[in-house]
Each structure stands twice: as structure tokens, then as C-alpha cells.
Scaffold this motif. Structure first.
Motif: not given
Ligand code: UD1
Ligand code: PEP
Length: 416
Positions: A21-23, A120-122, A303-305, A329-331, A369-371, A395-397
Motif C-alpha cells: 500500500a502506497k499510503n 486546499s489540504r492545509p 474518497t480514494d475510491m 474539489n475531487r470531481f 491519481l485516482r481520477a 505512476d505516483r500510486g
């Protein structure tokens, strides 16, 4: 820039071996900074993100030796307590060096990651938690400067559930003086894998797998051996692929006990799954049924699926509703899927998907990545040829996704 060319309409049949697993691998590799002993890791996935984190770790003076999926780290000669912007901007998970460097050396300078394509992922909760442990933190020139004499245990409740936030604070707390209580902790299996590794290194952690982690700080951690857990997101991505194309595949090196509601949703779609001790056989015939869901933290729908399930829903026998609650903004994949003939409309954080009879190949662009993975699935289900641009995101994941898929019958090639 590499692209993927996919000719759709091929049934999938055969075996796929799931990678580590990457994560889980990314925080676990950062844990190498916590000890002067050897960390011997296996099942480390061959990913671009892993290369990036190893480059970053090597810059600190951590010794890295790699033999395919085995990585040995030795942190006895660390000299540079810094994560530069050039590396952090390519991979947000670089923030995971902050907790370990600060806890072991009393100092760290880490670039702020900034936003990315999905939100934005602070990292305010990472900072708030480290301050609660006694760190002095200033932000200047885009960098986090953190200092402390010795971190001191504290009770920390993060404002929201954060995966890498929990991991950073957990690693820092292992070397803090006294007891730290992390409340509202993330329960993702990847957090648990990190916690298990830390225990093998001599850390004292209770409540592993729950939302309340209690850590008794120790003076030092020692080396350990550890196998990274297999990637549930990669496994579920291939399950979505077979749900969209039809076929019969056997996933190997996958666990079956740490999946979330994604597996229930796959059954609802019509995928027939048979679980083995470390394998899943998945069979699909006929058109997928639509499934509605909202993304939430583990053990809810990940969310990653979200994007990969949306790809399956585009050709389902009815309409579905997908709500994204983790990232704002995951669309970004919606417009690209619509270029293939999908009928998706968004309204705030909800996407309404009307299943269509067929998708038709077209040039599309991967945005994250998941897109990227979702476009591969949609392209495999579409008629004709799709060219997917900007697959460096993929290729990142994913470890050679096109190689794994073409081995089970997909018509997919990388164009250099
Ligand atoms: C390397 C890694 O493990 N990445 C995963 C990790 O990302 P990551 O750990 O970055 O995601 P978080 O769990 O931290 O983010 C959850 C939410 O909290 C917000 N937030 C987080 C921290 C903070 O200090 N302040 C704040 O506002 C984020 O913007 C987001 O809206 O968990 C995400 C959610 O499951 C996954 O999509 C990523 O694949
Ligand atoms: C969002 C993801 O990763 P990261 O947190 O590394 O950007 C992901 O794995 O889907």
C-alpha cells in the motif's frame, strides 16, 4: 510525457498480484528517521511516490538500500533536518518527515505542501498537535520551522479526522516524554500498519485500530523488520475494472479483513466475490447496477475510491448519486468522463450520474491519481480507442497498472 492508449471492450480474465500500500509505505519509510537502527521493510510498492520519499530521506543522510520491493533504512548518520520545496511540492506526504525529525533531533525545516488538484489540504492540525507537544513553530518563506528541547506528552484532539495528521503526531509522540493521547484519530488500516511497525520498533501504543491512541513515550526506538500491508485501494480499483468490463479475475496478495464499505457496494453492483485467505476471486457478467454513496473516513466509503466507482456508475443500468465529503474539489474526472459520453452533472459536492448504454473512446486528460485510474476503467468499458494524457499522476500510486491489466486481457499500452 507518457500517455496510455486503451482499446475498450475486452473482458478481463486471469490473476493480478496486488502491491504494497502506497499510503502505508510512505509513513513507514518516514519512521526510518526515528531510529539509528536498521529498518528492514518488504512489500514496498514500486511507485513514483516511493522514489520521491526515498530521495527526500536520502537527502537527510538516512542510508537507503533497495532491492526491488525490499528496502533497508539506517538512520545513524542523519545530518540534514530539512524537506525542500522541490520535493514536497511533488508529493504532499513529505510532510510526514516533520514529526519524526522534530521528535528525534529537536528541530526540522519542512516546506508547506500547499494545495493540490483535489483540494486546499492545509496541515494546520499537524502543526497544532506538535505545538501541543511543546514544539515552537514558525512559518516563514513557505517553510515550517519547528524546534523543541524535548517533546512532552499531551492530550490532542484534532478538529477533524486526518490520516497523515494522526501518523505525524503518532510518530512524534513515540519519542515524547510521558503520555500522549490522540483523540479523534484516523482508523485507516494504513495508520494501523504504521502503529504496528512502531510497536515492533519498541514504541508503547494502546488503542491501535481505534480513534483513541494512547502512547507512552520511550527514550529511543530500535530497528525492526516489517512487511507493508497490501494496497486495498489498488485491489478495489481492479475490482471496479472487472465490474465495468465483465470477466473473472483472481487478486492475489490482498487481505480481505480490512476492506471498507466499498466491497459491499461492489456486491450491490453485481460483482460476485469469493474470499480466500489472501485472495479475492471476482466474477462479473451483465451490466453493472448503479450504486449511490457518500465518502467518509474509514471504515466508511473511501474518497480514494470515489472516482473509480463513478466510472462504473457511468454505464450502470440506472441513476446514482455520489457525495464527496472529504475533499472540496475531487470531481475533476467528471468532465473527462463526459467527454467519453457519460451523463454526469454536479451540484456542489454531489454528482448525479445517469447510466448510459455505452461510452465511446476519446482523448482525455488525467488530473490526479485516482481520477487517472477512473479514466482507465471508463476507457476499458468504452467502445473504441481512448488516449489518456498526463499519466504521471497514475505512476505516483499504481505499480505498472497497464502491465497488470494487459496481462489479464485489457488492450492497454503506454505511449512514450
Ligand atoms: C499519503 C496518504 O495517506 N494520503 C491519504 C490521506 O491524505 P491526508 O492525510 O492528506 O488527508 P487527511 O485525512 O489529512 O484529510 C482529510 C480532510 O481534512 C482536512 N485537513 C487535514 C489536515 C489538516 O491539518 N487540516 C485539514 O483541514 C483535509 O483538507 C481534508 O479535507 O488521507 C486521505 C483521506 O482518506 C486520502 O485521500 C489520501 O490518499
Ligand atoms: C490523494 C491521494 O494521495 P496523496 O494524499 O498522496 O495526494 C490518493 O492516494 O488518492
Amino acid at each position: 510525457m507518457d500517455k496510455l492508449q486503451v482499446v475498450g471492450g475486452k473482458r478481463l480474465e486471469g490473476e493480478i498480484v496486488i502491491s504494497g500500500a502506497k499510503n502505508a509505505a510512505l509513513p513507514i519509510l518516514c519512521a526510518g528517521l526515528l531510529t539509528s537502527g536498521d529498518l528492514e521493510l518488504s512489500n514496498v510498492p514500486r511507485l513514483h511516490d516511493v522514489k520521491t520519499i526515498l530521495k527526500l530521506l536520502a537527502q537527510t543522510g538516512l542510508k537507503v538500500s533497495q532491492d526491488d520491493e525490499r528496502v533497508t533504512l539506517n538512520g545513524s548518520a542523519i545530518t540534514t533536518l530539512e524537506a525542500p520545496y522541490e520535493l514536497v511540492k511533488t508529493m504532499r506526504a513529505s510532510i510526514l518527515v516533520l514529526g519524526p525529525l522534530l521528535a528525534r533531533f529537536g528541530e526540522a525545516k519542512v516546506s508547506l505542501p500547499g494545495g493540490c488538484a483535489i483540494g486546499s489540504r492545509p496541515v494546520d492540525q499537524h502543526i497544532k498537535g506538535l505545538q501541543a507537544l511543546g514544539a515552537e513553530i514558525t512559518i516563514e518563506g513557505g517553510y515550517i520551522y519547528a524546534k523543541c528541547k524535548k517533546l512532552k506528552g499531551a492530550r490532542i484532539r484534532t478538529d477533524m479526522i486526518t490520516v497523515t495528521g494522526t501518523e505525524n503526531l503518532l510518530m512524534a509522540a513515540t519519542l515524547a516524554e510521558g503520555e500522549t493521547i490522540l483523540e479523534n484519530a484516523a482508523r485507516e488500516p494504513e495508520v494501523t500498519d504504521l502503529a504496528n511497525l512502531l510497536v515492533a520498533m519498541g514504541a508503547k501504543i494502546e488503542g491501535i485500530g481505534t480513534d483513541r491512541l494512547v502512547i507512552q513515550g520511550v527514550a529511543e526506538l530500535h530497528g525492526a523488520k516489517h512487511a507493508v500491508i497490501s494496497d486495498r485501494i489498488e485491489a478495489a480499483t481492479f475490482l471496479c475494472a472487472v465490474a465495468a468490463t465483465g470477466g473473472d479475475i483472481l487478486l492475489k496478495n490482498t487481505r480481505t479483513d480490512y476492506f471498507d464499505v466499498a466491497l459491499d457496494k461492489l456486491r450491490e453492483i453485481g460483482l460476485v466475490m469469493t474470499m480466500g485467505p489472501d485472495s479475492i476471486r471476482a466474477q462479473m457478467g451483465g451490466r453493472p447496477k448503479p450504486v449511490s454513496f457518500r465518502t467518509t473516513e474509514y471504515p466508511g466509503f473511501p474518497t480514494d475510491m470515489q472516482a473509480q466507482f463513478m466510472a462504473v456508475n457511468t454505464i450502470a443500468s440506472g441513476s446514482s448519486r455520489i457525495t464527496e465529503t472529504i475533499f472540496e474539489n475531487r470531481f475533476m474526472h467528471v468532465q473527462e468522463m463526459n467527454r467519453l459520453g457519460a451523463a454526469i452533472q454536479t451540484e456542489g459536492n454531489t454528482a448525479h450520474v445517469k447510466g448510459v448504454d455505452k461510452l465511446v473512446g476519446a482523448p482525455v486528460m488525467a488530473t490526479d491519481l485516482r481520477a487517472s485510474a477512473s479514466l482507465v476503467i471508463a476507457a476499458m468499458a468504452a467502445q473504441g480507442t481512448t488516449i489518456i494524457d498526463r499519466i504521471y499522476h497514475l505512476d505516483r500510486g499504481y505499480d505498472r497498472m497497464e502491465v497488470k491489466l494487459s496481462a489479464v486481457g485489457a488492450d492497454i499500452v503506454r505511449i512514450k
